[in-house]
Design an enzyme around this catalytic site. Structure first.
Site, mmCIF file in Angstrom:
data_model
loop_
_atom_site.group_PDB
_atom_site.id
_atom_site.type_symbol
_atom_site.label_atom_id
_atom_site.label_comp_id
_atom_site.label_asym_id
_atom_site.label_seq_id
_atom_site.Cartn_x
_atom_site.Cartn_y
_atom_site.Cartn_z
ATOM 1 N N ARG A 667 0.844 -1.191 0.000
ATOM 2 C CA ARG A 667 0.000 0.000 0.000
ATOM 3 C C ARG A 667 0.881 1.244 0.000
ATOM 4 O O ARG A 667 1.809 1.350 0.811
ATOM 5 C CB ARG A 667 -0.890 0.005 1.239
ATOM 6 C CG ARG A 667 -1.770 1.232 1.285
ATOM 7 C CD ARG A 667 -2.675 1.226 2.469
ATOM 8 N NE ARG A 667 -1.948 1.473 3.703
ATOM 9 C CZ ARG A 667 -2.495 1.390 4.901
ATOM 10 N NH1 ARG A 667 -3.763 1.023 5.007
ATOM 11 N NH2 ARG A 667 -1.811 1.648 5.973
ATOM 12 N N SER A 813 -9.247 -4.340 -2.007
ATOM 13 C CA SER A 813 -8.982 -4.892 -0.676
ATOM 14 C C SER A 813 -9.788 -4.063 0.331
ATOM 15 O O SER A 813 -9.615 -2.840 0.414
ATOM 16 C CB SER A 813 -7.491 -4.814 -0.354
ATOM 17 O OG SER A 813 -7.293 -5.271 0.948
ATOM 18 N N ASN A 817 -11.140 -1.427 8.794
ATOM 19 C CA ASN A 817 -10.915 -0.534 9.941
ATOM 20 C C ASN A 817 -11.481 0.841 9.616
ATOM 21 O O ASN A 817 -12.310 1.391 10.342
ATOM 22 C CB ASN A 817 -9.427 -0.390 10.254
ATOM 23 C CG ASN A 817 -8.764 -1.715 10.537
ATOM 24 O OD1 ASN A 817 -9.429 -2.654 10.957
ATOM 25 N ND2 ASN A 817 -7.473 -1.802 10.312
ATOM 26 N N TYR A 900 -9.739 -13.712 -0.624
ATOM 27 C CA TYR A 900 -8.808 -13.963 0.472
ATOM 28 C C TYR A 900 -9.088 -13.056 1.669
ATOM 29 O O TYR A 900 -9.784 -12.045 1.556
ATOM 30 C CB TYR A 900 -7.348 -13.782 0.017
ATOM 31 C CG TYR A 900 -6.974 -12.344 -0.298
ATOM 32 C CD1 TYR A 900 -6.521 -11.479 0.692
ATOM 33 C CD2 TYR A 900 -7.093 -11.846 -1.602
ATOM 34 C CE1 TYR A 900 -6.196 -10.164 0.402
ATOM 35 C CE2 TYR A 900 -6.768 -10.530 -1.898
ATOM 36 C CZ TYR A 900 -6.325 -9.694 -0.882
ATOM 37 O OH TYR A 900 -6.016 -8.389 -1.156
HETATM 38 C C1 PEP Z 1 -8.155 -0.444 7.178
HETATM 39 O O1 PEP Z 1 -8.556 0.708 7.188
HETATM 40 O O2 PEP Z 1 -8.893 -1.425 7.394
HETATM 41 C C2 PEP Z 1 -6.737 -0.731 6.933
HETATM 42 C C3 PEP Z 1 -6.305 -1.959 6.816
HETATM 43 O O3 PEP Z 1 -5.892 0.314 6.908
HETATM 44 P P1 PEP Z 1 -5.322 1.068 8.181
HETATM 45 O O4 PEP Z 1 -5.742 0.320 9.389
HETATM 46 O O5 PEP Z 1 -3.863 1.110 7.996
HETATM 47 O O6 PEP Z 1 -5.964 2.405 8.039
HETATM 48 MG MG MG Z 2 -7.305 2.237 6.298
#
Ligand code: PEP
Ligand code: MG
Length: 924
Positions: A667, A813, A817, A900
């Site tokens: 990412r 993906s 979160n 996945y």
């Molecule tokens: C998410 O937002 O689910 C994620 C994997 O990114 P991060 O937790 O790094 O914002």
């Molecule tokens: Mg995120």
């Protein structure tokens, strides 16, 4: 008396059940070869009631009785603690049947029947609810029982037990009396009994004579009156309904509620109440009682295993008051070698028991936990239920049962909770450290693994210390089920008394928690918060270490070794079966070659999220990063980025190598820049010097980066839009790393991922940067590397416009979160202040940051999947939010058709297993 019962428990205006009909059956009888119920009726009769009925159907001798359904419990709470009006008559009718079979009458002064009143939820909650034995003993029935048994001592012993249990369970707990620590009625009565034993110089309860017991019973009644302000009830019906009410009350008791929260058992299930005629294991040396398992619940080994005590009642075995004897030779340990087994003491009865246990296991096709009583040479089975076992044992049993053709591979997989695998992935005490350590004491190995923590003596302290982030070990004298919240919070549990079937041992085993019980060398002083052991004194807060596999307690904080599940052949076999049935792939979230290697060893099939920002925090890197952020011009920024490039490239090379040809999703930079900037003037000054910029100028720039709401601010692809050179540098580092390895003929599969996309044009713009950089690098290296460009789906708008985004993206993906945060409008950094209250009050069943909120966040995910796949039928989709390693969320991801899940390295086996279960459940 009748009046008391009617007034207290069955008011004239009886509650109307929700769906009342005349024929509503609330009471199910069992005994004498006939039963109204059967094993499949667990939801209605609770596990205990259903299994008792089933045993009767199988022709096994159980004391007759009846079960009041869980529906009554639900109605009781719905209708302001009133019973349905039909209940009274149905209980009377069932009691009459029991009386007929036993040839005795409840409350009869000439030939009295005594009963036990027991709880039983549909899934077992060991020790969390109440049981009262010997109900029906009163001043009127005592003489008849003495005459009948010709054993006055036994009768008074039974009476003192009733006084203890009833006052504790019915008159104190169910009545909502909350005594101070050490002042509970039970403790007071035990104190009185201990005082008498000391005064008389007795060692054991069995040394008390009939005269002692008579005095003790009078003393108990006086203490009860004085402490609880009420006479002990001397009427059988009042005792019976008091007992029934107390079991229903205990469903909402503190420890039952805590246990349900932990085990995620819904409040609506309710408990059943089983009233069963008493048989006695304490009528003399020809009697006894015990608990046995059809396989060893600690190791899973296929041997009949258990504990028993001659001349005792069931509570003596499970409550840890006397250390029980092994049931057979196979159950003996170094510490119990010398004790007489049932196999040796009563070989004929042992043989009978052995045959019954074999039969029960075969019938139920699972390990059974069996309670039995021998009354004057006759064997009675009191209950059978699926036995609790620790996770290692669960895995071994499941695999061996498949080999023994008792169950199928699919059943074996469905029997293990994915979280149970966790224990195998957890540490043990390092042998090198253990060799040199100071051994404080030995006990029974009730829960395997190693743990280290600070000593605490009460459950409340354990919980409070753990909340502060301390690692604690809960040290208790006895294994009281009231300690449930503290036991859960502690790293491990250590008790001075109790056997392998004590309540705490059962509970710890179910959780896979390190636990040592029956450590008799400990002398615990709860009031002074000290424990004396072999000449040493440990105080609250002192470190100790437990080896729960061997039952050893050490002084100090010893090193723990990470787990090595691959040494466990049953685990390996089970995981092989799981991998054969799952269709969902499992990747990992990893940012370093080290993490990537751990995850590979746990079976990860690629990286689902490499957060590149984590690579910028090293001492050398952060300076260049800060320089880049605080630069004023594009050229300055490019100069700083050029310093970062080699670091990034080096990291990617390491990760690609560790992943050996599996896909790696990288990412591009995501967090708000302020996370990287200097936080102190000193840091800022140093940087100003290094950059050759005046301090004030740099400080002003630093301040200008401040955001009111950085999580919704200048982050994600918004950084790439405003500073394209950042993403350019990252794409360059990825592609240079990939090309270098490709030249070495190492397979690489980079998947470049753009974060926080809300509009298709954002992705379009970023894709152009990545593609043009990738083309350039490939030309330079004269090598072609297959790569893809995709996006995170972590904003509601991305879900709603997923069909537009799919035109540009090679993969999706789900960043659940951020998606949870934005769908709920909840800041994930601040939710900790109020979310726990939501959970406690039942507003939310679960924390949506732990388990996907399927109706809200999940619905948007499903929409994105459908819209995306309408445009590109085979669009690859995964999840990389923390939910990717949580079993229920994994199941959901399987259901909506993701390809996945990706989770932290230590969750990988759990996710693999959850994925297998999801596939099997979908088939069912
Ligand atoms: C998410 O937002 O689910 C994620 C994997 O990114 P991060 O937790 O790094 O914002
Ligand atoms: Mg995120």
């Amino acid at each position: 008396m009748e009046k008391v019962v009617k007034k207290a428990k069955k008011p004239a205006k009886a509650a109307k059940p929700a769906k009342a009909s005349k024929a509503q059956k609330y009471v199910y009888f069992f005994g004498g070869g006939k039963a109204d119920g059967k094993a499949e009726m667990k939801n209605l009769l609770g596990g205990k009631g259903a299994n008792l009925a089933e045993m009767v159907n199988l022709g096994i001798t159980v004391p007759p009785g009846f079960t009041i359904t869980t529906e009554v419990c639900t109605l009781y709470y719905k209708n302001n603690k009133r019973y349905p009006k039909e209940l009274n008559a149905q209980v009377d009718a069932a009691m009459a049947k029991v009386e007929k079979i036993m040839g005795k009458k409840f409350g009869d002064p000439n030939n009295p029947l005594l009963v036990s009143v027991r709880s039983g939820a549909r899934s077992s909650m060991p020790g969390m609810m109440e049981t009262v034995l010997n109900i029906g003993l009163t001043t009127k029935t005592i003489p008849a029982l003495i005459k009948k048994t010709n054993n006055e001592r036994f009768v008074y012993d039974a009476y003192r037990r009733l006084l203890m249990m009833y006052s504790d369970v019915v008159m104190e707990k169910a009545a909502g009396v909350e005594p101070k620590e050490g002042e509970a009625i039970r403790q007071k009565l035990e104190h009185a009994m201990d005082a008498m034993k000391i005064q008389k110089g007795y060692k054991s309860d069995t040394d008390l004579t009939v005269d002692d017991l008579k005095i003790l019973c009078d003393e108990f009644k006086a203490i009860i009156k004085h402490t609880l302000g009420k006479e002990f009830p001397d009427e059988p019906q009042e005792q019976l309904w008091g007992g029934i009410g107390a079991v229903f009350q205990s469903w909402m008791g503190r420890r039952a509620v805590s246990y349900r929260r932990i085990e995620k058992i819904p409040d609506e299930w309710g408990t059943a109440v089983t009233v069963q005629s008493m048989v006695f294991g304490n009528t003399g040396e020809n009697s006894g009682t015990g608990v046995a398992f059809t396989r060893n619940p600690a190791t899973g080994e296929d041997v009949f295993y258990g504990e028993w005590l001659p001349n005792a009642q069931g509570e003596d075995v499970v409550a840890g008051i006397r250390t029980p004897y092994p049931v057979n030779r196979a159950s003996k340990t170094a510490d119990t070698q010398h004790l007489p087994s049932l196999e040796e003491s009563m070989p004929q009865l042992y043989k009978q028991l052995f045959t019954i246990q074999k039969r029960l296991e075969k019938h139920y096709r699972d390990m059974q936990d069996i309670e039995f009583t021998i009354e004057d040479g006759r064997l009675w089975i009191l209950q059978t239920r699926v036995g609790k076992r620790n996770p290692q044992a669960a895995i071994r049993m499941a695999v061996e049962m498949v080999k023994q053709k008792l169950i199928s591979k699919e059943e074996a997989i469905l029997r293990i909770k994915p979280d149970q695998l966790d224990i195998l992935l957890h540490p043990s005490v390092a042998p090198v450290a253990e060799e040199k350590a100071i051994l404080l004491a030995r006990g029974l190995p009730a829960g395997p693994g190693g743990a280290t923590g600070k000593v605490v003596f009460t459950a409340d302290d354990a919980e409070a210390w753990a909340k502060k982030g301390e690692k604690v070990i809960l040290v208790r004298n006895e294994t009281s089920p009231e300690d449930i919240h503290g036991m859960h919070a502690a790293e491990a549990i250590l008790t001075a008394k109790g056997g392998m079937t004590s309540h705490a041992a059962l509970v710890a085993r179910g959780w896979g928690k390190c636990c040592i019980v029956g450590c008799s060398e400990l002398v615990i002083d709860v009031h002074r918060k000290e424990v004396h052991v072999n000449g040493k004194t440990l105080k609250e807060g002192d470190w100790i270490t437990l080896n729960g596999t061997a039952g050893r307690v050490y002084e100090g904080q010893l090193d723990l070794l990470p787990a090595d599940p691959d040494k466990n052949p049953w685990y390996k076999e089970l995981m092989k079966w799981a991998d054969m049935v799952r269709t969902l792939k499992v990747r990992t979230n990893a940012d370093t070659p080290g993490d990537a290697t751990v995850a590979r060893n746990f079976g990860a099939e690629g990286i689902g999220l490499c957060r590149t920002e984590h690579m910028f925090f090293g001492p050398d890197r952060i300076k260049a990063m800060r320089e880049m952020i605080l630069s004023d011009t594009v050229d300055e920024r490019k100069r700083a980025l050029a310093k970062l490039l080699p670091y990034q490239k080096e990291d990617f090379i390491g990760i690609f190598r560790a992943m050996a040809g599996f896909p790696v999703t990288i990412r591009l930079l995501d967090p708000p820049l302020h996370e990287f900037v200097p936080h102190t003037d000193k840091e800022l000054e140093e940087l100003a010097q290094e950059m050759g910029v005046p301090f004030d100028k740099l400080s002003a720039k630093n301040k200008s980066l401040h955001e009111f709401n950085p999580m919704l601010g200048h982050r994600g692809c918004r950084l790439g839009i405003t500073y394209p050179e950042i993403y350019e540098m990252q794409a360059q580092a990825i592609m240079e790393a990939a090309c270098e390895l490709a030249k070495e003929k190492i397979k690489v599969m980079p998947e470049i991922m753009i974060p926080l996309v809300g509009h298709v044009n954002e992705l379009q713009k970023m894709r152009e940067i990545v593609v043009s950089t990738a083309n350039k690098i490939q030309q330079e290296y004269k090598v072609k590397v297959p790569y893809t460009v995709g996006t995170m789906i972590e904003l509601p708008r991305a879900c709603v416009t997923a069909d537009e985004i799919a035109q540009i993206a090679d993969f999706y993906s789900f960043g659940t979160n951020d998606l949870t945060q934005t769908v709920y409008g909840l800041s994930r950094d601040d939710a900790g202040r109020f979310l726990p209250v939501y959970i406690e009050n039942g507003i939310l069943e679960e924390d949506p940051f732990i388990s996907i909120d399927q109706n809200g966040v999940g619905a948007l995910m499903q929409m994105a999947v459908e819209k995306g796949r309408k445009v590109k039928k085979d669009l690859k989709m995964g999840i990389c939010g923390e939910h990717g390693g949580e079993p229920k969320s994994v199941e959901f991801c399987h259901k909506i058709g993701l390809n996945y899940v990706s989770c932290s390295p230590y969750r990988v086996p759990i996710a693999r297993f959850a994925a297998a279960q999801a596939a099997l459940k979908k088939q069912i």
